[in-house]
Scaffold this motif. Structure first.
Motif, PDB file in Angstrom:
ATOM      1  N   UNK A   1      -7.715  -4.378  -1.647  1.00 10.23           N
ATOM      2  CA  UNK A   1      -6.369  -4.080  -1.152  1.00 10.23           C
ATOM      3  C   UNK A   1      -6.298  -2.660  -0.606  1.00 10.23           C
ATOM      4  N   UNK A   2      -6.745  -2.504   0.625  1.00  6.27           N
ATOM      5  CA  UNK A   2      -6.708  -1.193   1.287  1.00  6.27           C
ATOM      6  C   UNK A   2      -6.658  -1.432   2.779  1.00  6.27           C
ATOM      7  N   UNK A   3      -6.450  -0.382   3.503  1.00  8.41           N
ATOM      8  CA  UNK A   3      -6.486  -0.442   4.957  1.00  8.41           C
ATOM      9  C   UNK A   3      -6.955   0.909   5.462  1.00  8.41           C
ATOM     10  N   UNK A   4      -7.090   1.021   6.772  1.00  9.63           N
ATOM     11  CA  UNK A   4      -7.357   2.324   7.379  1.00  9.63           C
ATOM     12  C   UNK A   4      -6.178   2.718   8.254  1.00  9.63           C
TER      13      UNK A   4
ATOM     14  N   UNK B   1     -12.503   2.318  -2.323  1.00 12.86           N
ATOM     15  CA  UNK B   1     -11.063   2.017  -2.345  1.00 12.86           C
ATOM     16  C   UNK B   1     -10.645   1.361  -3.659  1.00 12.86           C
TER      17      UNK B   1
ATOM     18  N   UNK C   1       0.841  -1.201   0.000  1.00 15.16           N
ATOM     19  CA  UNK C   1       0.000   0.000   0.000  1.00 15.16           C
ATOM     20  C   UNK C   1       0.877   1.253   0.000  1.00 15.16           C
TER      21      UNK C   1
ATOM     22  N   UNK D   1     -16.195  -0.221   2.040  1.00 13.71           N
ATOM     23  CA  UNK D   1     -15.103   0.646   1.586  1.00 13.71           C
ATOM     24  C   UNK D   1     -14.429   0.088   0.335  1.00 13.71           C
TER      25      UNK D   1
END
Lengths: 215, 215
Positions: free
Chosen positions: A208-211, A204, A147, A200
């Motif tokens: 393949x994402x995060x916070x 997104x 990321x 999300x």
């Protein structure tokens, strides 16, 4: 160090592959010893990967990771056997999601006022349960550096040493600074976040994402 | 443009003050017309702020914001009156949290498989409900730029025009790029996130934080 990876889906395969890449032994555990996905994985992954039943995998392992569907987690751990989990770190990456009405899933009604992690700890009081990694998809679990920035990963558990060892493993996965939320009840936070996570994916542009906490 | 702000707690007062600062009229609505917190606020805030009952506030307003405790939201809107909400944008910033067992709260059982926002929309089908701002505390709602970076804010609703007008308001509050999650059912995501939010206050060092999507 030997890891049991209970669950042969994409999360289990991804975690087992990463563990092998890091030089650890990974025993893929499944309901039956002749699980095809596990066998295919072992053929490809080479010498450090083996397969077995849930009980065989848990018995051999130093650390057990459970990564089944949430609805199957307690059953899988019952098959693994309390005696094979006692005293061991049990890393729970599952989520109590109900896909019976399609996508997006809802929270399994049994865990909306508590958490699956607490149920796991209650069912196996001698295991040292740590909840983590359940807030990202498999690819990000083992490679957050793909990321733009890794964002935050969380750990919950009652045993300080188990959390410290889990955090050390997370750092090997590429998580620079895992966030210790507190005891196992704090897994309510990360499990209940999932209904947001699934929504999300659209904004997104994929899973393949995060916070990241911004303050 | 006149806003009704239903609820006189810290969220209501913070939102009303920001609206007045932006040059809008803000009518603080409460259960009784002689609410002391509303009167004190109006004395301090000056000419653009007034008070009234929930019904009086909603009747005068162009846009209604509900910011009561989640357990009181449907009652407050019933008192506001369906006829006073029909056709209007109804911005719902509430959360279905149950504080009856202390802190941290759990989700109100009635909304664990759906959302309070959906219940609001169902109770007032002619109102144009938009869920937003429920993922941050009052200070951040109206001043996200006080953070190192604002992070993401979310909107959910069935009416595209209502969401567009709400997004315009959010931009005036300092949110550069609000994220449209989809229809009102997507409020399940932001409401169910709250059990995580309350547990991030420790790691974040207080309530003035947000989350940002990293991809």
């Amino acid at each position: 160090m030997k890891f049991a990876v209970l669950g042969t889906g994409s999360v289990g395969q991804t975690l087992a592959r990463k563990l092998v890449d890091l030089g650890y032994a990974a025993i893929m555990g499944s309901r039956s010893a002749d699980n095809e996905k596990a066998a295919a994985f072992v053929n490809e992954a080479g010498g450090l990967a083996t397969t077995g039943t849930f009980a065989e995998a848990a018995a051999i392992a130093d650390i057990v990771i459970v990564c089944t569907h949430g609805a199957a987690t307690l059953d899988a751990l019952a098959l693994a056997g309390a005696e094979n989990l006692a005293g061991k770190i049990l890393i729970d990456v599952t989520n109590p999601l109900d896909f019976s009405n399609g996508f997006p899933p809802t929270l399994l009604p049994a865990y909306t006022q508590s958490s699956l992690a607490e149920a796991v700890q209650a069912a196996h009081p001698k295991a040292r349960v740590v909840k983590t990694l359940n807030t990202v998809n498999a690819a990000i679990m083992v490679d957050p550096q793909r990321l733009s920035e890794p964002g935050d990963i969380f750990v919950s558990g009652n045993d300080a040493d188990a959390k410290a060892q889990t955090i050390d493993l997370l750092k090997q996965f590429g998580w620079p600074d895992p966030v210790d939320l507190g005891d196992i009840t704090t897994a309510r936070g990360t499990e209940h976040y999932l209904p947001l996570w699934v929504r999300l994916m659209g904004p997104a542009g994929g899973a393949n994402f995060n916070i990241k906490i911004v303050k």
